[in-house]
Structures are given as C-alpha cells and as structure tokens.
Write an enzyme that holds these catalytic residues in place. Structure first.
Site, short mmCIF file in Angstrom:
data_model
loop_
_atom_site.label_atom_id
_atom_site.label_comp_id
_atom_site.label_asym_id
_atom_site.label_seq_id
_atom_site.Cartn_x
_atom_site.Cartn_y
_atom_site.Cartn_z
N ILE A 179 0.89 -1.16 0.00
CA ILE A 179 0.00 0.00 0.00
C ILE A 179 0.93 1.21 0.00
O ILE A 179 1.59 1.50 0.99
CB ILE A 179 -0.92 0.01 1.23
CG1 ILE A 179 -1.84 -1.20 1.20
CG2 ILE A 179 -1.75 1.29 1.26
CD1 ILE A 179 -2.73 -1.35 2.41
N PRO A 180 1.03 1.90 -1.14
CA PRO A 180 2.16 2.83 -1.37
C PRO A 180 2.00 4.21 -0.74
O PRO A 180 1.91 5.23 -1.43
CB PRO A 180 2.20 2.91 -2.90
CG PRO A 180 0.76 2.75 -3.31
CD PRO A 180 0.17 1.77 -2.34
N CYS A 181 2.01 4.25 0.59
CA CYS A 181 1.92 5.55 1.25
C CYS A 181 3.16 6.41 0.98
O CYS A 181 3.13 7.62 1.19
CB CYS A 181 1.66 5.39 2.74
SG CYS A 181 2.76 4.26 3.60
N HIS A 182 4.24 5.78 0.48
CA HIS A 182 5.43 6.55 0.13
C HIS A 182 5.18 7.47 -1.07
O HIS A 182 5.97 8.38 -1.34
CB HIS A 182 6.61 5.62 -0.18
CG HIS A 182 6.32 4.59 -1.22
ND1 HIS A 182 5.73 3.37 -0.94
CD2 HIS A 182 6.51 4.59 -2.57
CE1 HIS A 182 5.59 2.68 -2.05
NE2 HIS A 182 6.06 3.39 -3.06
N ARG A 183 4.08 7.24 -1.79
CA ARG A 183 3.76 8.08 -2.96
C ARG A 183 2.94 9.31 -2.61
O ARG A 183 2.55 10.07 -3.50
CB ARG A 183 3.03 7.24 -4.02
CG ARG A 183 3.89 6.10 -4.56
CD ARG A 183 3.17 5.25 -5.57
NE ARG A 183 3.89 4.00 -5.78
CZ ARG A 183 3.35 2.88 -6.19
NH1 ARG A 183 2.05 2.83 -6.46
NH2 ARG A 183 4.07 1.79 -6.33
#
Length: 284
Positions: free
Chosen positions: A246-250
């Site tokens: 789940i790409p919360c880094h984006r």
C-alpha cells in the site's frame, strides 16, 4: 549478520542522506564514495546494480521540480486523461494485481483469537522486512529497523491472541515478488486488512497511484470521496499496516517536498527514486 542486499541498501541510504544534506555544494561522485567507504568505481557499480541508473540520474527523481511535475502528471492519469503523459500501463500493476479484503469484526474480535497468522523475514531492496499473512492474504508488512524480535512484538500487538507460525506461504511469496524488477510474472497479491471502512477506502485509493507517480493528501482525500478531509486521510495513511504494497510513500506535499514517512525520510527517498528509475527503464 548483514546480507549483501542489506549491505547495499545501507550504503545507498547513507549516500542519499549525504546527497540531500550537501546538495547545495553539488558533491562529486568521489566525495560520496568516500563517505560510504567505497572506491568511486565500486560505489558507482553498487549503486547502479541497486537502482538500475547512476547516482546522478537517481538524484534527478528526488528534486521538488520533478515531484511537482509528476504530481500533475499523476493527477491527470487518475482522471483518465490518458497515458500519453508518460506513465506506462505497466506502472499501474499495483492497481491491477493487489486486491484488498477487510477483516470482519469477528476475525479481529478478542485480539484476533480466531486468526492463524504465518510470518517470515525477508530481504528487500530497502532493508529486511517482516511479512505476515492469514489464509486470506497479507495482513502485515513492516521494515525492520530495531531487530526481528521487536518487529514481531509490533505484529503481535495488533493481534495479541492470534496463533502464530513462522513459515513462508504463498500469500507472502506473491507479495515479495513485487520487489523484483520483472512484474510480468507477478501473481495476484491479496491483502487481508484490519481497518475501518474509512481507512480501507483510503488504502484502496492509494493503490490507484501508479509506481513512479505521486499524490498529495488533498488529492488523495478527493479521490477517496472525502474532499477536505486531508488531516483524517493523513492519519489513515500513517496507520497503513502493509509497508510498500500500500504505497503511502507516494503521498507527498503539494509543494513537491517529499515529506516524512513512517519508515523514515531516507527510506522514502530510496523507494521513490528506485520506483522512478524502474519506470524510466521500462519506458526505455
């Protein structure tokens, strides 16, 4: 004992920190190599093996100007403007392959006593991780910064009464394939998540942000159907139980600043640059 992948990532992380702290003086390759205690030749080769591009090319993906451009590009793609923007359909594999199922109240009732959770430790390009799964999918993935035991205790705190077994299963293996450069053989990744309806909606919306792309908290809130709820959406992003997938880094600031990250700002920069490098290679 430090594995080769951990060794490479730790030096890459140290190099990124050095670049970010000294960018005004435009440090040379030799300066950074000396900082990470490698010869310029070995540092360049190690970095390019890790990222697929040179350190100079990698740094271009970490500028605020690049981030703002990609923020606009991603916003257009999310509104179905088309992929002429430069984001290839390959970059949307997160959206295509990752399926989310929320846990029922009965599944996490009484501390998850009805759950059987498998867990294992694995290397990733960004350090060692702990990945855990139920029979329905991955329920937890976390980077390990303070030892395996502490990482396991964090997992157990989420499901204190579950039954645990240290074993690698198919759900975990499918999830770990996402760290390879070739996604053509990627099987469906299933996530089985404990969260409120609001949190799960935010996490599902995050999956629509393509690899190499960005979204802001405001845009994420709007796309999730919660216009104006940036603060609440930010809290949901921060409580993401599955790192990287789940790409919360984006999620970045609207100014193009990369911002903070649950797993550290340096790791966030490393992941962003790594994904952008891979998309550049795919596009040729």
């Amino acid at each position: 004992m430090e594995t080769q992948q951990e060794y490479d990532y730790n030096r890459v992380a140290s190099a990124i920190s050095y670049f970010k702290e000294n960018y005004k003086s435009q440090p040379k390759l030799e300066d950074v190599a000396e900082h990470v205690h490698l010869s310029p030749f070995h540092f360049q080769r190690m970095f390019q093996n890790w990222a697929g591009v040179t350190p100079k090319q990698f740094l271009q993906y970490l500028t605020a100007e690049y981030a703002k451009d990609m923020l606009k590009t991603t916003r257009m793609s999310l509104f179905d403007a088309a992929f002429e923007t430069g984001l290839s359909s390959v970059s949307r594999l997160h959206d295509l392959f990752i399926k989310v199922e929320g846990m029922s109240p009965g599944e996490f009732k009484n501390g998850g006593e009805s759950l059987h959770i498998n867990y294992s430790f694995a290397d990733s390009p960004f350090g060692e991780i702990l990945v855990a799964s139920t029979t329905k999918g991955v329920c937890h993935m976390a980077f390990i910064d303070n030892g395996r035991q502490e990482a396991f205790e964090v997992l157990k705190s989420n499901f204190p009464n579950a039954k645990y077994n240290q074993v690698v299963d198919r759900n975990q293996q499918n999830a770990l394939f996402v760290f390879t450069r070739d996604w053509s053989k990627l099987d469906e990744i299933k996530l089985h998540l404990k969260g409120t309806d609001f949190q799960i909606k935010v996490w599902e919306t995050l999956l629509k942000v393509p690899a190499g792309g960005f979204t802001s908290y405001g845009d994420l809130a709007a796309n999730a159907g919660y216009e104006g709820a940036s603060r609440a959406v930010g809290t949901a992003v921060g409580s993401n139980p599955v790192a990287f997938l789940i790409p919360c880094h984006r999620v970045i600031k609207s100014t193009g600043e990369i911002g903070q990250y649950h797993w550290g700002a340096v790791r966030k920069n490393a992941i962003i640059g790594w994904e952008a490098s891979r998309q550049a290679i795919i596009r040729g």
